[in-house]
Scaffold this motif. Structure first.
Motif: not given
Length: 280
Positions: A8-34
């Motif tokens: 993952l480090a090699e493949r994402t070098d120089g990139l930025a995150v465009a979006e995080i999309e949740l298909a299961s809201f229960s998988v994310l255990k935090t709320f801040d930051p969104p």
């Protein structure tokens, strides 16, 4: 996990995150930051904390633990369609600035996959409790021997305990004990000095060898590469690669272990209570 981090480090070098999309809201255990806080954030790097993977994007960390049935599925070009919650095994999708990205998936009904968005990785409860990394440069034999002293715990369970050692799971604990020629049921604090020496060497060599063997492989090939490299784990009924004896299994409620009686227990099969009940 380390090979996956390296990929993952090699493949994402120089990139930025465009979006995080949740298909299961229960998988994310935090709320801040969104999740929206990562949109446009440059990828600063990847790291591993035991079995937790950590994406650092401009000081915000997406940390996730794949658990037993989870996996990361990489795509050089993610589909543009939006995910529908509950309609697939995909729990979370991360899209990068070049259109590539990955899905976190989980099979089965027991949902243990967990993700966290934090500003400090120590906010993740599992990371705060992690034991030392057995591949760390300062993790020497004397440190390991001191950790074992007085432990009235079976060595198999202790090696799997993430608060004792970070990153050793069910599979590699089987492999380490086979290399060390030790019974999984041996009591940790009762091991002789020579047995501790063998166990320490097996711990370091087995894990380091696994990292080397997986190095450079794409994410899609890592699971198969791991299975192919196993000596006893997952090989019940097959011949031991060292002595040729049949690899045996002990089953528990939600897991199992594999071992070679000739190599590890002086030829004596270990009691398997679940199998014994089935045979009555």
């Amino acid at each position: 996990m380390q090979a996956l981090v390296d990929f993952l480090a090699e493949r994402t070098d120089g990139l930025a995150v465009a979006e995080i999309e949740l298909a299961s809201f229960s998988v994310l255990k935090t709320f801040d930051p969104p999740p929206t806080a990562l949109a446009g954030a440059p990828v600063d790097g990847w790291s591993r904390h035991g079995k937790f993977l950590d994406l650092d994007a401009d000081g915000i960390h997406l940390v996730f633990h794949l658990a037993r049935a989870g996996w990361l599925r990489w795509s050089d070009a993610l589909p543009n369609t939006r995910m529908r919650p509950g309609k697939s095994p995909i729990a979370l999708r991360v899209r990068f600035s070049d259109g590539s990205g990955f899905d976190l998936t989980e099979a089965g009904t027991k949902k243990s996959l967990a993700a966290y968005l934090v500003r400090d990785v120590k906010e993740v409860p599992g990371i705060a409790r992690l034991g030392p990394d057995p591949l760390a440069d300062d993790f020497d034999e004397a440190t390991f021997a001191a950790m074992l002293e007085g432990r009235r715990t079976q060595i198999k369970g202790l090696l799997r305990d993430q608060e004792f050692l970070a990153g050793v799971g069910n599979a590699y604990s089987d492999e380490i004990l086979h290399v060390a020629k030790l019974s999984p049921f041996a009591i940790a604090g009762s091991l002789k000095a020579e047995e501790v020496q063998r166990l320490y060497a097996a711990l370091r060599d087995t894990l380091a060898g696994a990292v080397v063997a997986a190095s450079g492989k794409p994410a899609a090939e890592l699971k198969d590469a791991k299975r192919e490299g196993m000596r006893v784990h997952g090989r019940t009924g097959q011949p031991c690669p060292v002595c040729g004896d049949t690899v045996r299994e002990v089953s528990f409620a939600d897991s199992s272990l594999q071992y070679c009686a000739t190599c590890q227990t002086g030829g004596k099969p270990l009691a398997d209570r679940r199998m014994s009940r089935l045979l009555k």
